[in-house]
Design a protein around this motif. Structure first.
Motif, mmCIF file in Angstrom:
data_model
loop_
_atom_site.group_PDB
_atom_site.id
_atom_site.type_symbol
_atom_site.label_atom_id
_atom_site.label_comp_id
_atom_site.label_asym_id
_atom_site.label_seq_id
_atom_site.Cartn_x
_atom_site.Cartn_y
_atom_site.Cartn_z
ATOM 1 N N ARG A 30 53.148 43.140 44.820
ATOM 2 C CA ARG A 30 52.584 42.100 43.961
ATOM 3 C C ARG A 30 51.089 42.292 43.788
ATOM 4 O O ARG A 30 50.362 42.539 44.753
ATOM 5 C CB ARG A 30 52.868 40.726 44.562
ATOM 6 C CG ARG A 30 52.254 39.585 43.760
ATOM 7 C CD ARG A 30 52.581 38.248 44.404
ATOM 8 N NE ARG A 30 51.929 37.172 43.704
ATOM 9 C CZ ARG A 30 51.961 35.910 44.088
ATOM 10 N NH1 ARG A 30 52.644 35.571 45.168
ATOM 11 N NH2 ARG A 30 51.337 34.966 43.417
ATOM 12 N N GLU A 31 50.618 42.167 42.559
ATOM 13 C CA GLU A 31 49.192 42.269 42.283
ATOM 14 C C GLU A 31 48.673 40.892 41.899
ATOM 15 O O GLU A 31 49.158 40.271 40.960
ATOM 16 C CB GLU A 31 48.927 43.273 41.159
ATOM 17 C CG GLU A 31 47.447 43.501 40.906
ATOM 18 C CD GLU A 31 47.196 44.656 39.960
ATOM 19 O OE1 GLU A 31 46.529 44.435 38.939
ATOM 20 O OE2 GLU A 31 47.678 45.760 40.235
ATOM 21 N N PHE A 32 47.692 40.413 42.640
ATOM 22 C CA PHE A 32 47.141 39.097 42.386
ATOM 23 C C PHE A 32 46.204 39.135 41.179
ATOM 24 O O PHE A 32 45.572 40.160 40.904
ATOM 25 C CB PHE A 32 46.385 38.595 43.613
ATOM 26 C CG PHE A 32 47.270 38.321 44.792
ATOM 27 C CD1 PHE A 32 47.883 37.084 44.947
ATOM 28 C CD2 PHE A 32 47.513 39.298 45.748
ATOM 29 C CE1 PHE A 32 48.704 36.820 46.034
ATOM 30 C CE2 PHE A 32 48.341 39.049 46.843
ATOM 31 C CZ PHE A 32 48.932 37.809 46.980
ATOM 32 N N PRO A 33 46.075 38.020 40.462
ATOM 33 C CA PRO A 33 45.163 37.987 39.308
ATOM 34 C C PRO A 33 43.704 38.027 39.753
ATOM 35 O O PRO A 33 43.359 37.609 40.857
ATOM 36 C CB PRO A 33 45.494 36.649 38.640
ATOM 37 C CG PRO A 33 46.039 35.804 39.750
ATOM 38 C CD PRO A 33 46.786 36.749 40.654
ATOM 39 N N GLN A 34 42.856 38.530 38.889
ATOM 40 C CA GLN A 34 41.417 38.514 39.151
ATOM 41 C C GLN A 34 40.860 37.145 38.772
ATOM 42 O O GLN A 34 41.370 36.479 37.877
ATOM 43 C CB GLN A 34 40.729 39.623 38.354
ATOM 44 C CG GLN A 34 41.180 41.020 38.762
ATOM 45 C CD GLN A 34 40.299 42.100 38.185
ATOM 46 O OE1 GLN A 34 39.518 42.725 38.884
ATOM 47 N NE2 GLN A 34 40.437 42.333 36.899
ATOM 48 N N GLU A 35 39.814 36.732 39.461
ATOM 49 C CA GLU A 35 39.230 35.416 39.213
ATOM 50 C C GLU A 35 37.720 35.453 39.395
ATOM 51 O O GLU A 35 37.203 36.121 40.289
ATOM 52 C CB GLU A 35 39.847 34.367 40.141
ATOM 53 C CG GLU A 35 39.801 34.733 41.614
ATOM 54 C CD GLU A 35 40.555 33.752 42.497
ATOM 55 O OE1 GLU A 35 40.143 32.589 42.602
ATOM 56 O OE2 GLU A 35 41.561 34.182 43.108
ATOM 57 N N ASN A 36 37.031 34.754 38.521
ATOM 58 C CA ASN A 36 35.590 34.571 38.640
ATOM 59 C C ASN A 36 35.361 33.103 38.978
ATOM 60 O O ASN A 36 35.701 32.222 38.180
ATOM 61 C CB ASN A 36 34.887 34.941 37.332
ATOM 62 C CG ASN A 36 33.371 34.892 37.444
ATOM 63 O OD1 ASN A 36 32.813 34.169 38.258
ATOM 64 N ND2 ASN A 36 32.699 35.665 36.616
ATOM 65 N N PRO A 37 34.785 32.795 40.134
ATOM 66 C CA PRO A 37 34.658 31.392 40.564
ATOM 67 C C PRO A 37 33.611 30.585 39.814
ATOM 68 O O PRO A 37 33.558 29.363 39.957
ATOM 69 C CB PRO A 37 34.284 31.515 42.040
ATOM 70 C CG PRO A 37 33.575 32.829 42.133
ATOM 71 C CD PRO A 37 34.272 33.728 41.153
ATOM 72 N N LEU A 38 32.785 31.226 38.995
ATOM 73 C CA LEU A 38 31.617 30.541 38.444
ATOM 74 C C LEU A 38 31.971 29.343 37.567
ATOM 75 O O LEU A 38 31.410 28.259 37.742
ATOM 76 C CB LEU A 38 30.747 31.523 37.656
ATOM 77 C CG LEU A 38 29.443 30.923 37.106
ATOM 78 C CD1 LEU A 38 28.550 30.430 38.238
ATOM 79 C CD2 LEU A 38 28.709 31.933 36.234
#
Length: 201
Positions: A30-38
């Motif tokens: 499984r590949e987790f989604p990328q996320e930008n916390p800003l």
């Protein structure tokens, strides 16, 4: 009948084992989604309510402290400022030791457009705290809540806990400088951030 049971039971056991293995393989792949916390950080804190633009402000190191909730990697850094600039250093710090983990130069930043610079993934751990900061832009956003009240940290932004704003303003800053002023509760300087991707459960 006994012979039939002897034949059927091993088939059932083999089928169940195969299903379990397939599930494990699926979980591991499984590949987790990328996320930008800003964006989430700005919304939850109220820092998206009142913004002052400084196109030729003070020289400094500006950013924020954070801690991941899960093991993962930083795959890119991002920066948005209100003036065209070139070759802006963005640094990821170990917040406890003040050591530089990585400095990345963003070659071109267009006014009011978020620039993204992909990097070789950097592993970060939920047992450590970090700071992301941009250096000496002289161009930055000063953010605050509409009522200019204090922020209550931490702010939970997906898999990232934002622990506070960090900055250091000085005319003597010429290169990446640890943003040691980290108790600011009313303001956030700069829109510098990163792209995070979880790597385990």
């Amino acid at each position: 009948m006994k012979n039939l049971i002897k034949i059927v039971l091993p088939i059932i056991a083999l089928t169940l084992a195969s299903i379990a293995c397939s599930k494990d393989d699926t979980d591991n792949d499984r590949e987790f989604p990328q996320e930008n916390p800003l964006t989430s950080f700005l919304q939850k804190s109220g820092f998206d309510e009142l913004i002052n633009n400084y196109e030729l402000g003070a020289s400094g190191e500006i950013g924020y402290k954070f801690k991941p909730k899960v093991k993962g990697t930083i795959n890119a850094v991002t920066l948005k400022i209100p003036r065209d600039r070139t070759n802006i250093p963005v640094t990821i710090w170990d917040a406890e030791t003040r050591a530089i983990i990585k400095t990345v130069t963003i070659p071109i930043v267009k006014a009011n457009i978020e620039a993204t610079q992909n990097i070789q993934p950097i592993e970060i751990l939920p047992t450590k705290t970090y700071i992301i900061s941009a250096n000496n832009t002289r161009s930055y956003y000063e953010r605050m809540k509409a009522d200019q009240s204090d922020i209550r940290y931490p702010i939970e932004a997906g898999n990232i806990s934002v622990l506070g704003a960090n900055y250091m303003f000085s005319r003597d800053i010429l290169g990446p400088t640890f943003p040691e002023n980290g108790e600011e509760l009313r303001y956030l300087y700069g829109d510098v951030s990163f792209v995070f991707q979880q790597t385990n459960y």
